[in-house]
Write an enzyme that holds these catalytic residues in place. Structure first.
Site, PDB file in Angstrom:
ATOM      1  CG  HIS A 372      11.102  19.506 -99.478  1.00 23.57           C
ATOM      2  ND1 HIS A 372      10.172  20.277-100.212  1.00 23.57           N
ATOM      3  CD2 HIS A 372      10.485  19.735 -98.464  1.00 23.57           C
ATOM      4  CE1 HIS A 372       9.186  20.616 -99.714  1.00 23.57           C
ATOM      5  NE2 HIS A 372       9.183  20.500 -98.584  1.00 23.57           N
ATOM      6  CE  LYS A 563      15.260  25.191-113.550  1.00 19.58           C
ATOM      7  NZ  LYS A 563      14.157  24.315-112.821  1.00 19.58           N
ATOM      8  NE  ARG A 564      20.119  29.334-104.670  1.00 24.13           N
ATOM      9  CZ  ARG A 564      20.415  29.319-103.532  1.00 24.13           C
ATOM     10  NH1 ARG A 564      19.638  29.642-102.902  1.00 24.13           N
ATOM     11  NH2 ARG A 564      21.960  29.162-103.320  1.00 24.13           N
ATOM     12  CE  LYS A 569      17.273  23.656-108.606  1.00 20.60           C
ATOM     13  NZ  LYS A 569      15.946  23.445-108.924  1.00 20.60           N
ATOM     14  CB  THR A 671       7.235  25.011-107.924  1.00 16.06           C
ATOM     15  OG1 THR A 671       8.395  25.729-107.392  1.00 16.06           O
ATOM     16  CG2 THR A 671       6.743  23.900-106.804  1.00 16.06           C
ATOM     17  CE  LYS A 675       7.021  29.368-109.016  1.00 13.97           C
ATOM     18  NZ  LYS A 675       8.467  29.866-108.541  1.00 13.97           N
TER      19      LYS A 675
HETATM   20  C1  LIG Z   1       9.617  28.920-108.128  1.00 19.11           C
HETATM   21  C2  LIG Z   1      10.626  29.417-107.470  1.00 19.11           C
HETATM   22  C3  LIG Z   1      11.655  28.524-107.238  1.00 19.11           C
HETATM   23  C4  LIG Z   1      11.737  27.204-107.525  1.00 19.11           C
HETATM   24  O1  LIG Z   1      12.173  26.991-108.972  1.00 19.11           O
HETATM   25  P1  LIG Z   1      12.573  25.632-109.512  1.00 19.11           P
HETATM   26  O2  LIG Z   1      12.825  25.905-111.108  1.00 19.11           O
HETATM   27  O3  LIG Z   1      11.307  24.705-109.292  1.00 19.11           O
HETATM   28  O4  LIG Z   1      13.904  25.346-108.990  1.00 19.11           O
HETATM   29  C5  LIG Z   1      12.715  29.144-106.984  1.00 19.11           C
HETATM   30  N1  LIG Z   1      13.047  30.505-106.653  1.00 19.11           N
HETATM   31  C6  LIG Z   1      11.890  31.545-106.922  1.00 19.11           C
HETATM   32  C7  LIG Z   1      12.335  32.927-106.482  1.00 19.11           C
HETATM   33  C8  LIG Z   1      10.794  31.121-107.403  1.00 19.11           C
HETATM   34  O5  LIG Z   1       9.555  31.770-107.627  1.00 19.11           O
END
Ligand SMILES: *Cc1c(COP(=O)(O)O)cnc(C)c1O
Length: 826
Positions: A372, A563-564, A569, A671, A675
């Site tokens: 990952h 996101k984190r 990022k 991911t 979304k």
């Molecule tokens: C989808 C999701 C992530 C991953 O987000 P990225 O933008 O791909 O880093 C992290 N936390 C939650 C709660 C999510 O639903």
């Protein structure tokens, strides 16, 4: 959806009620159970009581579906491999809404609530459920989406994880700073859980290895019992459910009664405490050395309990241990469960008395591994010293795996001692350490990355030596998300629009979204799209006002990065743009600005200083910008605390713009990007991770792509990248850096952000300054398109049309075909 027959024959439907449709008998059962649960109350039940009653009323049907699923899988066990997905993280979120929608009980639940005068609304009850946040971010959420697709694809499977008492910490903000609070999701118990009282396995630690007649056996010093607790995930349009089996650590013996009677109460139960510490916390992924031994114990606990459970099931169904690999997949979600092959070898050699070659064949047949991250600092290693203390027999086995493996390397590449040192499972530089990724690769028959770019870089960089040795072992399987949670449940208005215009086929196979492409330019569908987006923005604005007391306007463009918080990022790049825009507005307030609301959410690891400082900077910038009368509604900045699955479900449908701006080559897949696009947000993004495949699927002209690509990043770094040159030739950038670094946003503490800004001018490892001008330029293109609502809507619909491939149903179908199906059975 084409189903791969080898692993998941769809022709034997489970004999339970097919999901998603209201069933009168089931509705009746639900209502009876609901009444029974609330029978001792005369007044209106509290939202908590309603939540509990709803879950309790769902349980009997879920239990039936679980039993039917297991019975069907046992019957077709011959010729079918069961997939066991081992993960230290499952970021599940809430379960009630999914469960009632799968079982067609939405109306029954609504009616049950309405039967009590003054009871809570459905929305209030759903919101009462705590998130099961047993994961840190994308990796854990991926595992949760996989469980949903396992059920949909009718794949015989188990997810295996740990039952942490405290999952991902809750984030509070005090004076602009992140404060971590313990997550107490089990405070009111977990009514979803099915405790499997009969499934208990001993897991050992420490002790010695004994030898008799050439047979080695491990005598652990300490034993902890793993108790199985099942979390059931019902699938849509199938009667099946997936299982997440979580291990709960318990003491292996009762309290010392004699000691207790002597009045030494604490001492009498010390081992209770020792076992329970394994259950306490999910480790934050970016954590420092603290508690590392406990983390290693947790990892082994997961592997050992899960393998014992798999072997017990295998022997029930097949009687012979030597066919274990043919019938079972052991999949490692990153290296956290990489002790599994060592533990499997120990069980086969020491407990089932297999010879080495045979045991190794079984192990490599079963095991596969997903990588990952390419970040070298995230590649897990453990000191040999810790193995000697905790897992002495496993260390022996790893040494033997290594000896045989390095013999093979030496035979293939004679005389290359550098290669031997690089590929060894033991890192001999400094304190000797076990390299978990190398162990996972050597023990796996397949190793995959999570996007095309990441998989390519994986074999070119960190795993180049292994790929030279075993090119066939490596492959790509791009991540996905479940459209059930992230589209159908999160955004019903948009789904109804899709149904009206392209029919409902997309619900069963997301590739059906492609049909939207031919309609995207339509005027009516465009207006309807904008209306649903508007409604979702109003809903978010209302939530933000209610929960955080902040007013945001649905008339503005919602520009979202959730996101984190991590340097790679590049939330900081987003902030640089916000400040540049702020300064430009102040310099020219009369210009025709497109009003924007920039929304951030995300947690920083508790020990990650730069990430926490970024959160504080966002708050400081928000405070100044939002209060500046010259800016008015042209720019607002908000940070929504405590990001998690449930908050994401409200934000995503309301987003206009999705920020996916990692430095090229650093985001393995992402991911969140998927979304957003499914929910009709346009992406501003770098040529990184799955952004690339998304752009190719929807047409690159439909994404705002900017920034250096991977090869350019690498080249610039090797030539000697000097970020100062970018600041010197870009006056706007200079002003932004001066303002942040000089205390414009941290009045009273002008140096507060020096440690964020200074490194940008010296090393800037994530190339913010190199990408800044292009990013701002792309943001101008965003504004220009947003001024033309019809063109914007068309673009958004083209984004949705391109998202068919980004369902985890496609991801899992690929795993089944390329990784999990037994090559010998094909
Ligand atoms: C989808 C999701 C992530 C991953 O987000 P990225 O933008 O791909 O880093 C992290 N936390 C939650 C709660 C999510 O639903």
């Amino acid at each position: 959806m084409s189903k791969t027959t080898v692993a998941a024959p769809a022709h034997e439907p489970v004999a339970v009620r097919a999901g998603d449709q209201a069933d009168p008998a089931l509705t009746q059962e639900f209502t009876t159970a609901w009444k029974r649960e609330l029978s001792q109350r005369s007044d209106a039940p509290s939202p908590d009581a309603c939540l509990r009653a709803a879950i309790v009323a769902c349980r009997p049907e879920l239990a039936d579906r679980w039993a039917a699923t297991q019975a069907a899988d046992a019957k077709r066990a011959r010729g079918v491999r069961r997939v066991h997905y081992l993960s230290m993280e499952f970021l599940m979120g809430r379960a009630l809404r999914n469960a009632v929608s799968v079982m067609g009980l939405d109306d029954a639940l609504k009616a049950a609530l309405e039967s009590h005068a003054g009871a809570a609304s459905l929305g209030e009850v759903l919101e009462q459920e705590p998130d099961a946040a047993l994961g840190n971010g994308g990796l854990g959420r991926l595992a949760a989406c996989f469980l949903d697709s396992f059920a949909t694809l009718e794949l015989p499977s188990f997810g295996y994880g740990l039952r942490y008492a405290h999952g991902m910490f809750a984030q509070a903000i005090q004076e602009g700073r992140q404060v971590e609070l313990p997550d107490e999701w089990l405070r009111h118990g977990n009514p979803w859980e099915f405790v499997r009282a009969e499934l208990r396995y001993p897991v050992g630690f420490g002790g010695v290895v004994e030898s008799s007649g050439g047979h080695r056996s491990w005598k652990p010093a300490e034993e902890i019992v793993a108790q199985a607790c099942d979390f059931v995930v019902p699938g849509h349009a199938t009667g099946r459910v997936s299982t997440l089996r979580q291990w709960h650590a318990q003491p292996s013996r009762p309290i010392d009664f004699a000691m207790f009677c002597r009045g030494e109460h604490m001492a009498a139960g010390q081992h209770y405490e020792a076992a329970d510490t394994l259950n306490w916390v999910l480790y934050p992924d970016d954590s420092t050395a603290a508690g590392r031994q406990l983390r290693l114990k947790q990892e082994f606990f997961l592997c050992s309990a899960s393998l014992q459970d798999m072997i017990a099931r295998h022997l029930r169904e097949h009687a012979e241990i030597d066919t274990f690999g043919r019938h079972n997949v052991v999949h490692l979600n990153d290296t956290h469960p990489a002790l599994a092959p060592a533990e499997l070898m120990r069980l086969l050699l020491d407990v089932y008395s297999m010879g080495w070659e045979e045991a190794w064949a079984v192990t490599t047949q079963a095991v596969s591994y997903t990588n990952h991250t390419l970040m070298p600092e995230a590649l897990e290693t453990w000191p040999v010293r810790m193995f000697e203390e905790l897992l002495p027999r496993h260390l022996e086995i790893i040494y033997e795996i290594n000896r045989r493996f390095l013999d093979e390397v030496g035979a293939r590449f004679p005389g290359d001692t550098g290669l031997i040192a690089r590929m060894s499972l033991i890192d001999e530089n400094g304190e000797r350490r076990v390299r978990m990724a190398s162990l996972a690769i050597v023990a796996s028959h397949k190793v995959n990355g999570v996007s095309a770019l990441h998989s390519k870089l994986m074999v070119q960089t960190i795993f180049a030596d292994f790929a030279a040795m075993w090119p066939q072992r490596f492959l790509n399987i791009t991540n996905g998300v479940t459209p059930r949670r992230w589209l159908m449940q999160a955004n019903p208005e948009l789904c109804e629009l899709l149904d009206r215009h392209i029919g409902t086929d997309w619900r069963a196979d997301l590739h059906g979204l492609k049909a939207l492409g031919a309609k995207a330019a339509g005027k009516k569908i465009g207006q309807e799209f904008l209306a649903t987006k508007r409604a979702n923005k109003e809903r978010l604005a209302e939530r933000v006002r209610r929960d955080f007391g902040v007013t945001i306007s649905p008339d503005s463009l919602f520009d979202v990065q959730i996101k984190r918080i991590h340097e790679y990022k590049r939330q900081l790049l987003n902030v640089l743009h916000v400040v540049a825009r702020y300064q430009a507005i102040v310099a020219n307030p009369g210009a025709d600005w497109v009003p924007r609301t920039v929304i951030f959410a995300g947690k920083a690891a508790s020990a990650y200083h730069a990430a926490k400082l970024t959160i504080q900077l966002i708050h400081d910038v928000a405070r100044v910008v939002n209060a500046d009368p010259r800016v008015g509604n042209k720019l607002k900045v908000v940070f929504l605390p405590n990001y998690g699955v449930s908050l994401a479900e409200v934000i995503l449908p309301a987003a206009d713009l999705s920020e996916q701006i990692s430095t090229a080559g650093t985001e393995a897949s992402g991911t969140g990007n998927m979304k957003f696009a499914m929910n009709g947000a346009l992406t501003i993004g770098t040529w990184d991770g799955a952004n690339i495949e998304m752009a190719e699927a929807m047409g690159v002209e439909n994404m705002f792509v900017f920034g250096l690509r991977t090869d350019a990043v690498a080249k610039m770094k090797s030539w000697g990248y000097d970020p100062r040159l970018y600041a010197e030739e870009n006056f706007a950038l200079q002003q932004v850096l001066d303002a942040i670094g000089g205390g414009v946003f941290s009045w009273g503490e002008p140096d507060r952000y020096r440690s964020l800004v200074q490194p940008l001018l010296h090393r800037d490892p994530y190339m913010l300054l190199a990408d800044f001008a292009d990013y701002v330029h792309a943001q101008e293109q965003v504004d220009a398109l947003y001024r033309d609502p019809a063109a914007w809507a068309e673009r958004a619909l083209r984004n949705i049309a391109g998202m068919g491939a980004f369902s985890t149903d496609r991801t899992i179908a690929e795993y089944i075909e390329h990784v999990w199906a037994d090559p010998k059975a094909r």
